[in-house]
Design an enzyme around this catalytic site. Sequence first.
Site, PDB file in Angstrom:
ATOM      1  NE  ARG A   1      37.037  30.062 -11.046  1.00  0.00           N
ATOM      2  CZ  ARG A   1      35.811  30.540 -11.215  1.00  0.00           C
ATOM      3  NH1 ARG A   1      34.813  29.748 -11.494  1.00  0.00           N
ATOM      4  NH2 ARG A   1      35.582  31.817 -11.121  1.00  0.00           N
TER       5      ARG A   1
ATOM      6  NE  ARG B   1      27.028  33.428  -6.575  1.00  0.00           N
ATOM      7  CZ  ARG B   1      27.201  32.746  -7.692  1.00  0.00           C
ATOM      8  NH1 ARG B   1      27.381  33.348  -8.828  1.00  0.00           N
ATOM      9  NH2 ARG B   1      27.170  31.431  -7.683  1.00  0.00           N
TER      10      ARG B   1
ATOM     11  CG  PHE C   1      31.034  35.522 -18.135  1.00  0.00           C
ATOM     12  CD1 PHE C   1      31.525  36.452 -17.242  1.00  0.00           C
ATOM     13  CD2 PHE C   1      31.175  34.172 -17.848  1.00  0.00           C
ATOM     14  CE1 PHE C   1      32.143  36.047 -16.092  1.00  0.00           C
ATOM     15  CE2 PHE C   1      31.798  33.765 -16.693  1.00  0.00           C
ATOM     16  CZ  PHE C   1      32.280  34.706 -15.814  1.00  0.00           C
TER      17      PHE C   1
ATOM     18  CE  LYS D   1      30.622  20.344  -9.287  1.00  0.00           C
ATOM     19  NZ  LYS D   1      29.247  20.828  -9.270  1.00  0.00           N
TER      20      LYS D   1
ATOM     21  CG  ASP E   1      26.231  22.036  -6.968  1.00  0.00           C
ATOM     22  OD1 ASP E   1      27.327  22.521  -7.266  1.00  0.00           O
ATOM     23  OD2 ASP E   1      25.143  22.470  -7.367  1.00  0.00           O
ATOM     24  CE  LYS E   2      29.231  28.370  -3.903  1.00  0.00           C
ATOM     25  NZ  LYS E   2      28.078  29.230  -3.936  1.00  0.00           N
TER      26      LYS E   2
END
Lengths: 1518, 301
Positions: free
Chosen positions: A1000, A806, A739, A1006, A426-427
């Site tokens: 994404r 970011r 969001f 995953k 994972d990041k």
Amino acid sequence: MSQGTAGGEGAPQVLPEGKERQRKRRRRKKKESKTRLVRSSLLLPEAEPEKSKGTVLACNRLKTTKYTALSFLPKNLFEQFHRLANVYFVFIALLNFVPAVNAFQPELALAPVLFILAVTAIKDLWEDYSRYRSDKEINHMECLVYSRTEKKYISRYWKEVKVGDFVQLRCNEIIPADILLLSSSDPDGLCHIETANLDGETNLKQRQVVRRFLELDSEFDPLKFTSVIECEKPNNDLSRFRGYIIHRSGKKDGLFKENLLLRGCTIRNTEEVAGIVIYAGHETKALLNNNGPRYKRSKLERQMNADVLWCVLILLIMCLFSAIGHGLWVWQYGEKKKPIFDVPGPNGKYLSPVLASVYLFLTMIIVFQVLIPISLYVSIEIVKICQVYFIHQDKDLYDEETDSQLQCRALNITEDLGQVQFIFSDKTGTLTENKMVFRRCTVSGIEYSHDDNAKRLAMYQEPDSEEEEAAPKGGTLSQRDSICSHQSIKVVHRSQSTKTHRRTGSRAEAKRASILSKHTAFSSPMEKDITPDPRLLEKVNECAKHLEVMRSHEQPLSHLSPELCDVFDFFIALTICNTVVVTAPNQPRQKVRDRFELKSPVKTIEDFIRRFTPSRLTSGSNSSSSSSLATSKSMHRFGLSTLSSTSTDSTLLKLEEKLAYSAQMNNNGYSSQQGRTALGGAPEEGELRYEAESPDEAALVYAARAYNCSLVGRLSDQVSVELPHLGTLNFEVLHTLGFDSVRKRMSVVVRHPLTDEINVYTKGADSVVMDLLLPCSSDDPRGKHQKKIRSKTQNYLNLYAVDGLRTLCIAKRVLSKEEYGCWLKTHLEAESSIENREELLFQSALRLERNLHLLGATGIEDRLQDGVPETIASLRKAGLQIWVLTGDKQETAVNIAYACKLLDHDEEIITLNAESPETCAVLLEQCLQCVESKFSNNTIDGATGSMTVGFTPLYPPSSPVLSSLGLVIDGRTLAYALEPTLEDKFLALAKRCRSVLCCRSTPLQKSMVVKLVRDKLKAMTLAIGDGANDVSMIQVADVGVGISGQEGMQAVMASDFAIPRFRHLEKLLLVHGHWCYSRLANMVLYFFYKNAMFVALLFWYQFYCGFSGSSMIDQWYLIFFNLFFSSLPQLVTGVLDKDVPAEVLIAVPQLYKSGQNMEEYQPHMFWMNMIDAMYQSLVCFFIPYFTYYDSEVDIFSWGTPITTIALFTIILHLAIETKTWTFLHWSSCIFSIILFFFVALVYNASCPVCHPPSNPYWTMERLMGDPMFYFTCIISPVVALLPRFLYRTLQGTLFPTQLQLGRQLSKLSPETRAQLLTELNVKETMCQTRLFADSFSPSLGSNASDCYKADNQSTPLPASPQTREALLREDTEADHKTDQTAAASPQGAVLYEENKLPSSAAALERSMGFREVQCGTAEVESLPVGTTFPWSSAVDQADFSLLKWITSTPLFSHIGTVLQVSSSSLQNEAQDSMCVLGSALHVDFKGLKEESSNNLQDKMKGTPTDHCKNDNSETTFL
Amino acid sequence: FLVGLGQGWGCVRGLLIDYTGTEPSSPCNKCLNVSWDSTPPCTCTINFTLEHAFESNVFMYYGLSNFYQNHRRYVKSRDDSQLNGDNSSLLNPSKECEPYRTNEDKPIAPCGAIANSMFNDTLELYRIDNDTRTPITLIKKGIAWWTDKNVKFRNPTGDGNNLTALFQGTTKPVNWPKPVYMLDSEPDNNGFINEDFIVWMRTAALPTFRKLYRLIERKNNFQPTLQAGKYSLDIAYNYPVHSFDGRKRMILSTISWMGGKNPFLGIAYITVGSICFFLGVVLLFIHHKYGNRNTSADIPN
């Protein structure tokens, strides 16, 4: 340990006797009713009928133990017989009871099986006991339960809590059961809980008191509670709770999950709550969710099982052979002349040959049973437990910062760590800290670099650890008092919280949870402290001053310069355009208003009209919403919150706030406001904390606060912002458009308190927001200015992206009242519509978020964790392929990938972005073809390359990994690529890439990717992640690693191993994984060898006893040999042996490959060991055979030396295989031998008549007085082990493996080792460059290697000029080739970037490339080789494009490499003066190489930006 | 050391006479097909010559070949507690002895196949000196393990020392001509503690074996135990081996500190020693030549 006090006051109860009973009961209940009725336990008579109904509810006692004292034996045995091996051994032992076939004393034959079963049972018992203890600890935690007799809350143990009890909880207490919230000290009837223990989410969640109880005027009194609660049966759905409460009056109220406090959560920020227990004990949602650990079978174990089957086959063959042999032996004597030694059956009749051989077959199975290693499984388990223990003990895997260490949650796959081939990471939170830090921003086209901030962040690298070290000790910190002043509070609070923080689960989990709590509830100082950029701060202050002046003079705001206006709006947007909750950390009493609702608070048009009455500061009066629930209490609350209110509580708080800031900001020229300084006190205490949904929101709010624009409170309909000079401004929030990932932005609609305008503040991804901006005409100067600002901002955004930040764009829109009214109308319609409401709301949001005015952009850094690039580099050297699967957007992911060296700037990157499955298919096809063509060339080249002497490439030529390819794929394309039709192609492409980046991607994707690789490539996969979105991937992978980081426990819960930091993966894999693998592999092989060797001795004997199944080894030795005499040394070796020391394994990650390639335990090794075992047993059998041939020796006087010899041989064999000797190794070997002799002597002296048939009375004693015994015992092991010893020695000296070299390395002095390691690394980079070069221009590579060969052949002394000449010649040729390649490649390649880029960019690139080529050429010309290079001609060509530049760059390095190699070979072979020249050349070329790669990197940095711009470019080759 | 080892075996003298009688020329050929219960026993005499004198004590063995005393069921077929003098086992032997447990409803003492198949040839040695046959004293005590004779094997206990009475109620093994209490005339070598019997009961490890039969002690220091010269071996041939192609031998052997005459271990030591020496030299050479290379070389990639 089961029955508790059955307080029959209320709901009847039955204790769960393990899961079976529970399940049964649940089934029974299901039949009865689908709901559960809960009454107050205080109502005695009413509860009676319920009892008669028979609904039994679990009490709160936790019982995770599997057994009770009574059920232990049968249940444990039953479970153990699930293992096939145990059944097999019991079968054999029982076979012994059949007289016709028995080989040993039946009782004795049972012994080993019983021993094994006993060991396992004791292990289970111990585990169960520790569970029992932790249960007991939790059961004896205390909480306050209302007592009917005493009419107050009294302290009770958790286990005594029953359904229907009333429980009172204080702040920071852990909830003992699932409780329906009935009262809260919070005026709004809210309660905050932290669910990190449950679902890993760290933000606080709100729970609401059941509505009707909120309206109670007086204190909640449990005695008056007469309602009945009807709710659903216990289930494990954490996110759902349904039911209703029936009041005495007959009224019904619905209950929702907002009313339920879940067991295991922690009360936060709420002083006191009370509620009624709904589910208790095992019926709580937390425990229903708690599944036991999964059983994974390691790869090694699978392989081992296959070999066990081979052993079975060998056994059967041996038995069959013996049986046939015996048949023949019986047959040869015929019917008549039975020999005297052939004993007939008990009835006096002889068996027929066939029947005899059938019986013998069974007998042989008993005799040879040792071949199937009975103790193997137990030994492996013991070894693994010890290994896990040692991994736990490793100090290097302990993280001081989080006070957490590695946890092994799966005990049986330690060796898989040594064989991992693919890492899926994972990041966010895994590679990065998941601590969002505000780095820089740009406002109206002006960039504020925040250099001080950057410096501060850099500083954090160092003092961070110090502070964190000091923090847990509870000391107050004085190192950096002004900035870190709040830390002391944090520390105090931390100790508080950890003290009270306990957990429902096991102890370890409780510990973890407490660790977690202190990290998640508070942000780190790094995120909170932002040093403002002085220029911007000045502007903010200026702006604020202007505003104040304007307000006091009643001037309109438009007088402000546009830039200042933007600055002001920018910060307002940062502050309010979010969903951040404000809390005060210390006492819950000081809670700042923090309720927020996601729904738009403006409910009706009337409301809207009412709200827009001119009065600005009287929001309190109209704050009551249309909801009929408004009560006097809430009215009071709203009154408090207004600015005009004089409530001491809140104002004091705010004042203290101010002081805190003023102290902090003094150095920035900010002077605190007049009149407020008088109210002194402890300034730090009022520090506000921001609880945000996502860390970047918090980061922005903190950033704004650094500019004195701080968020001080948030209500459902208003946001309080404190500004310098202006004081607190209350913004009325009209709508919050949350969001979502489609819009990629969020907006708030507020009414500006100063201008009374309606403003829309939008924050979102740059790619989206930039397209929504108000189109500006280029005619008027203002529009031009805007345009300029935009392009500047875009440039800065690109810059940020390159830095791996970011980015977020902040924009604003001013709405007129009419516009707003118009929009509101449609919006309300959308809200109230039932059909496709989501869609309509989405449309509505789109209508609002347009024609935006760009304010600025921010760059937030998600800092990489310490040591991530190094770890990745090291893991990659170890031959691991690292894939990053992230939910982040492509640009961010790519940038982070660059930052952590996952992608290299000199790498070719394939980007797959497809809009449809068809394009995806085409793209994949093209890429594959292209890569294939390169790849095939590469292999051809690899073949030639491998012929060169002493220069083995980093990857073997057959390796499919192309070192220079990176693949970036986005979520949508990934979805297409994972279709069954395309997955093969995708995989074929992906496995040729050095690194793969999936952006994404959803959690499901995953796990699909991991599964695909695991199943299709049959590779060992490791998934590492920290969040709930990684859980599926962690579960699918062979090895799941959780990072116990920011995002909570879910990943850890699902993982096999939990580590505190990504960097710990390096040691875990390279050292512990390698060790565990090599130890276990060696142990398993040794086990097979040992048993085979021992059994073969018996087999040879069959040839000399008429295949009658008799054994010369006493049955005691035979049965206990494996169990006692030879087991200890191998266990010690299996646990402690270190084939290569840790430092070397870390320093030379390549050694890890031995595990990946299964070098320690390859299929042929099993057979090699078997053959060796055969040989050794032949020696051990026949030396005594010939020694005692035709002598008076009896069976057991002959068999005992053989046993002794076998023991010596086996232990010495282990000694040859052991790599490190410790005291324990020595002592275990010596102990085993002494034990054998001791047992033998005692056994042989014990009893003159027992132990039939051997009755070895005095045998050993007599043997030990016989010199022959010693002579045979010395010579046989020597002869038996000679071949293996010889092989090991010769192989170690002549053809050492890498591991052996690594071992040798560790024996050298540290200096020499360091020197060697640097040499090694240099060589490796050379290899990489070489491969890189090869892959780019295969023809060139082969050419070069030819040249290299030529160089090598040339004699040392006159080599220098020749070499130079050859090189020059080579250069010319190479250049020639380059041209050809360049000319040839356009049609070969698919879509090169410049074809896609706008022409201007391409031109730019080209010129850049050109310049650099010239630069490179200059460098080349400065060589001591005074000849002109033919480069210039190439450079001069007009169409010398970017591509060609890239193609040619490796050429430089390649030449460098070649020269370097030649020079080193010169050094090696002839150490004369020539080497001086060689090294001189080498230096120059190295410099050149570096230069060129630098150039390349610079250029590459620029390209991702362009690349971002061209989102639609489908395939991009850099 | 090796030389000493060689000498250990070097001074061992031995003589082996196969008296199975399969060859027609053999004096024992006539006895080839004897059965267990043939009376009177078939006798034969074999003459032989000793080339060298046997200086020290001489051990006289009988050897059997192709006789599987190590057969699984054979080895089991005994009752140790009966042999240890346990009275209840005497009358009620272990089931392991089946089918040699009882005969005509009487328990067999000693029971089992091993005892049943006890070697019952009688060997006598005469020195032929000028046609006079001087019998050579063969000592029959001291041929069994001391522990066997004194601990493991005991006669049943009871009133008095009369073995016949003690063994009352038992019957002899099927193949035996005489019951167990008539094996020898001396009381301390009779019954279960008869040393010939004890030796037989220690089952051999391999199908070719020898068992100690008699001892010939050196009488004084001036005369060798067995002088060189002519001897004759008188055999009471009772034991049938022809049916399973067995062989019978008589062996005379002296003993060194190493045991009997078996050159194998000595040869093995010499061979292995030289191989090890050779390999040591080779390895030293290799190590010298290549060992350094590895320490300085790095790991190839």
